[in-house]
Design a protein around this motif. Structure first.
Motif, short mmCIF file in Angstrom:
data_model
loop_
_atom_site.label_atom_id
_atom_site.label_comp_id
_atom_site.label_asym_id
_atom_site.label_seq_id
_atom_site.Cartn_x
_atom_site.Cartn_y
_atom_site.Cartn_z
N LEU A 1 112.26 -14.28 35.06
CA LEU A 1 113.24 -14.70 34.06
C LEU A 1 114.57 -14.92 34.79
CD1 LEU A 1 112.49 -12.20 31.14
CD2 LEU A 1 111.62 -14.53 31.45
N LYS A 2 115.10 -16.13 34.67
CA LYS A 2 116.29 -16.47 35.47
C LYS A 2 117.51 -16.64 34.59
CE LYS A 2 113.33 -18.72 38.86
NZ LYS A 2 112.73 -19.99 39.27
N GLY A 3 117.83 -15.59 33.83
CA GLY A 3 119.02 -15.66 33.01
C GLY A 3 118.76 -16.37 31.69
N ILE A 4 118.15 -15.64 30.76
CA ILE A 4 117.78 -16.24 29.48
C ILE A 4 118.64 -15.68 28.37
CG2 ILE A 4 115.93 -16.42 27.76
CD1 ILE A 4 114.19 -17.26 29.79
N SER A 5 119.20 -16.53 27.55
CA SER A 5 119.93 -16.10 26.36
C SER A 5 119.26 -16.72 25.15
CB SER A 5 121.39 -16.54 26.43
OG SER A 5 122.02 -15.92 27.53
N LEU A 6 119.09 -15.89 24.12
CA LEU A 6 118.38 -16.38 22.93
C LEU A 6 118.78 -15.51 21.75
CD1 LEU A 6 116.05 -18.17 21.75
CD2 LEU A 6 114.49 -16.31 22.34
N ASP A 7 119.15 -16.16 20.64
CA ASP A 7 119.45 -15.43 19.42
C ASP A 7 118.43 -15.78 18.36
OD1 ASP A 7 121.82 -13.93 20.00
OD2 ASP A 7 122.85 -15.85 20.21
N VAL A 8 117.95 -14.74 17.66
CA VAL A 8 117.04 -14.96 16.55
C VAL A 8 117.68 -14.30 15.34
CG1 VAL A 8 114.71 -14.64 15.65
CG2 VAL A 8 115.08 -14.88 18.12
N ALA A 9 117.89 -15.06 14.29
CA ALA A 9 118.53 -14.51 13.09
C ALA A 9 117.52 -13.73 12.27
CB ALA A 9 119.10 -15.65 12.25
N PRO A 10 117.99 -12.77 11.46
CA PRO A 10 117.05 -12.04 10.61
C PRO A 10 116.27 -13.01 9.73
CG PRO A 10 119.20 -11.00 10.56
CD PRO A 10 119.36 -12.28 11.30
N GLY A 11 114.96 -12.83 9.69
CA GLY A 11 114.12 -13.69 8.86
C GLY A 11 113.73 -15.00 9.53
N GLU A 12 114.22 -15.23 10.72
CA GLU A 12 113.90 -16.49 11.40
C GLU A 12 112.57 -16.38 12.15
OE1 GLU A 12 116.40 -19.79 14.04
OE2 GLU A 12 116.77 -17.66 14.36
N VAL A 13 111.86 -17.50 12.24
CA VAL A 13 110.62 -17.54 13.02
C VAL A 13 110.84 -18.45 14.22
CG1 VAL A 13 108.17 -18.17 13.02
CG2 VAL A 13 109.21 -17.17 10.97
N VAL A 14 110.69 -17.88 15.41
CA VAL A 14 110.92 -18.65 16.62
C VAL A 14 109.64 -18.64 17.45
CG1 VAL A 14 112.20 -18.80 18.79
CG2 VAL A 14 113.39 -18.18 16.67
N CYS A 15 109.17 -19.82 17.84
CA CYS A 15 108.00 -19.91 18.71
C CYS A 15 108.44 -20.21 20.14
CB CYS A 15 107.06 -21.01 18.24
SG CYS A 15 106.04 -20.50 16.84
N LEU A 16 107.88 -19.42 21.07
CA LEU A 16 108.12 -19.66 22.49
C LEU A 16 106.92 -20.42 23.03
CD1 LEU A 16 109.29 -16.09 23.57
CD2 LEU A 16 110.75 -18.11 23.34
N ILE A 17 107.17 -21.62 23.58
CA ILE A 17 106.07 -22.38 24.16
C ILE A 17 106.41 -22.68 25.62
CG2 ILE A 17 105.45 -23.39 21.93
CD1 ILE A 17 106.79 -26.01 22.90
N GLY A 18 105.37 -23.07 26.34
CA GLY A 18 105.60 -23.40 27.74
C GLY A 18 104.35 -23.15 28.54
N PRO A 19 104.28 -23.69 29.77
CA PRO A 19 103.09 -23.50 30.60
C PRO A 19 102.94 -22.03 30.99
CG PRO A 19 104.84 -24.60 31.83
CD PRO A 19 105.29 -24.53 30.42
N SER A 20 101.72 -21.64 31.40
CA SER A 20 101.52 -20.25 31.82
C SER A 20 102.33 -20.01 33.08
CB SER A 20 100.03 -19.97 32.07
OG SER A 20 99.54 -20.86 33.03
N GLY A 21 102.88 -18.79 33.18
CA GLY A 21 103.74 -18.49 34.31
C GLY A 21 105.18 -18.88 34.07
N SER A 22 105.49 -19.38 32.85
CA SER A 22 106.86 -19.81 32.59
C SER A 22 107.76 -18.64 32.23
CB SER A 22 106.88 -20.83 31.45
OG SER A 22 106.33 -20.27 30.28
N GLY A 23 107.17 -17.45 31.99
CA GLY A 23 107.97 -16.27 31.70
C GLY A 23 108.07 -15.95 30.22
N LYS A 24 107.37 -16.70 29.36
CA LYS A 24 107.54 -16.47 27.93
C LYS A 24 106.95 -15.14 27.47
CE LYS A 24 103.70 -19.66 26.90
NZ LYS A 24 103.00 -19.40 28.18
N SER A 25 105.79 -14.74 28.02
CA SER A 25 105.24 -13.42 27.67
C SER A 25 106.13 -12.30 28.19
CB SER A 25 103.83 -13.27 28.23
OG SER A 25 102.90 -13.92 27.38
N THR A 26 106.62 -12.47 29.40
CA THR A 26 107.52 -11.45 29.97
C THR A 26 108.76 -11.30 29.10
OG1 THR A 26 106.75 -12.10 32.16
CG2 THR A 26 108.73 -10.75 32.06
#
Lengths: 265, 263
Positions: A32-57
């Motif tokens: 993870l190379k410096g990620i900022s992300l805000d999720v509001a209460p009640g919001e649904v956010v999907c993380l997509i991307g190729p494997s190894g992109s760091g989304k599971s981490t």
């Protein structure tokens, strides 16, 4: 943003998430190379991307299954990255669903949903049973409460895992590729449960390859590649009209895996 | 005439059976049956061993084994958790302990705790305490390795799922990981009990009073007092089998059950 707010969209109490400049390395490999992300209460956010992109981490950092090297994580009223934070108390508010379900094989479906209620929340067995049965009904498995995990199909196991997480009354749900290990015909049941949960106003952070689900259910889609957020925005827009070349390339491969590109000079 | 593969296999089987029969027949013919009858199968003279070998010997062997196993299981679990600890000092202590007690003969441990330690600290230990400590400390070393393997065989996702539900590390261990590990190690753990049963005979190096005799001691005493040669040892051996064969069957049953519930 970080506190639990009354949720205009639904019935459940929901917490927000705020990640700032998150960095995580395994040895010299920066995931993870410096990620900022805000999720509001009640919001649904999907993380997509190729494997190894760091989304599971990234997802596993939110409840500190992985410890970030730098950056801050706020979940509900907690700062997860504060060294003095009571991490167990914070995790009660954060439900997690794993790719491999991780049900407890020595306990039946009902006990899977009650064990943390009685041992962590100190609920009485009777109360825990009641909550567990309610949540098993909610995922459509009330009639299988006495089955052991190895007597359930993959899709059923994953729905029990969702009921188990919901039985703790979480304010945020994390899904780590919840349908990737499932037979195709059971994927729909799990996605339906997740869709209902989103309708009830649960804050959800979902790592997924199900573009249909992301387009339909997610408020926002975040495309990650190489440990950075490449593109994010309204689900429909990111999936149907991506602006970044890497997003376009990824979506073309995912949405049409058999497509063979004809290169013309 | 050329044989088919099946014919060849059949002939090979007959040859093997033939060799076995000839070997057994040779042994039977070579043995001195008169002496064997007097000194190994001389059941006429072993009457005095009963009922004490049963009421005292078998009972004591079972008690000594059970005590050793209880200490061994608790110590083994502690050592296994230490060996898996993230704190290096715990790992070093556990590794040192296991290597030491697995590496020396159990007999030496019995002598150390039967004579050495009471002398060094000017205490007098009851035989039961000596068995419990000696057998328990040796068993801990073996059981620790078995349990460590069992704990490591529980998938990492189990701990993660438990932690993500808000369980502290120790709670996740006690409620989720250890019960699964025990199911995995039940067959090897039963083998440990069988080994312990036999090792409990090493108590003979201490001076025992009649009420403390276990099976092997009865056998050894019988040799010198009954004039039936080695027959008393044969009887003692039979009593060990009465304990260990049911345990083996139990282990096999556990094994087939865990095999069935595993996906």
């Amino acid at each position: 943003m970080n506190d639990v707010e009354s949720n205009p969209r639904g019935t459940v109490k929901a917490a927000g998430v705020s990640l700032k400049d998150l960095r995580k390395s395994y040895g010299s490999n920066e995931v993870l190379k410096g990620i900022s992300l805000d999720v509001a209460p009640g919001e649904v956010v999907c993380l997509i991307g190729p494997s190894g992109s760091g989304k599971s981490t990234l997802l596993r950092c939110v409840n500190l299954l992985e410890k970030p090297n730098e950056g801050t994580i706020h979940v509900g009223g907690f700062e997860a990255t504060d060294l003095d934070v009571d991490i167990d108390k914070m995790r009660r508010k954060v439900g997690m669903v794993f790719q491999q379900f991780n049900l407890f094989p020595h306990l039946d479906a009902l006990r899977n949903c009650t064990v943390a209620q009685t041992k962590v929340l100190r609920r009485s067995q009777a109360e825990a049973d009641k909550v567990a049965r309610h949540n098993l009904e909610r995922v459509g498995l009330g009639h299988l409460a006495d089955r052991f995990p190895d007597q359930l199909s993959g899709g059923q196991q994953q729905r029990v895992a969702i009921a188990r997480a919901l039985s703790m009354n979480p304010e945020l749900m994390l899904f780590d590729e919840p349908t990737s290990a499932l037979d195709p015909e059971t994927v729909g049941d799990v996605l339906a449960v997740m869709r209902n949960l989103a309708k009830e106003g649960m804050t959800m952070l979902v790592v997924t390859h199900e573009m249909g689900f992301a387009r339909e259910v997610a408020d926002r889609v975040v495309f990650m590649d190489g440990g950075v957020v490449v593109e994010e925005g309204v689900a429909e827009q990111v999936i149907s009209a991506p602006t970044q070349p890497r997003t376009k390339e990824f979506l073309r491969r995912v949405l049409d895996p058999t497509h063979i590109e004809v290169v013309e000079d | 005439m050329a044989m088919t593969a099946r014919q060849r296999a059949k002939v090979s089987l007959y040859v093997q059976a033939g060799i076995f029969v000839v070997a057994v027949a040779a042994l039977i013919l070579a043995a001195d049956w008169k002496t064997i009858g007097n000194s190994v199968f001389n059941f006429a003279k072993i009457g005095p061993m009963f009922p004490d070998i049963f009421l005292v010997g078998l009972k004591n062997t079972l008690i000594y084994t059970a005590l050793g196993f209880i200490v061994g299981l608790s110590g083994g679990l502690l050592l296994a958790l230490m060996k898996l600890s993230t704190f290096p000092l715990y790992r070093w202590i556990a590794t040192g302990y296991i290597e030491f007690f697995r590496g020396i003969p159990a007999l030496l441990v019995f002598i150390a705790f039967g004579y050495g330690v009471p002398l060094a600290f000017q205490v007098s230990w009851d035989v039961t305490i000596v068995v419990m400590v000696s057998l328990g400390m040796v068993a801990s070393a073996y059981i620790a390795e078995t349990l460590r393997a069992g704990l490591q065989a529980v998938p990492k996702g189990q701990m993660e799922a438990a932690r993500s539900l808000g369980m502290p590390q120790w709670r996740a261990m006690v409620t989720i990981v250890i019960p699964q590990a025990f199911k995995i190690v039940l067959p090897p753990l039963t083998n440990e009990v069988i080994l312990l049963t036999k090792d409990s005979s090493l108590i003979y190096v201490l001076g025992l009073t009649a009420s403390q005799y276990e099976l092997t001691k009865f056998g050894r005493d019988g040799i010198s007092s009954l004039g039936a040669g080695l027959t008393p040892l044969l009887v003692a051996g039979a009593f060990y089998l009465i304990i260990t064969i049911p345990l083996s069957l139990l282990a096999r049953k556990f094994e087939s059950r865990t095999a069935r519930t595993k996906r």
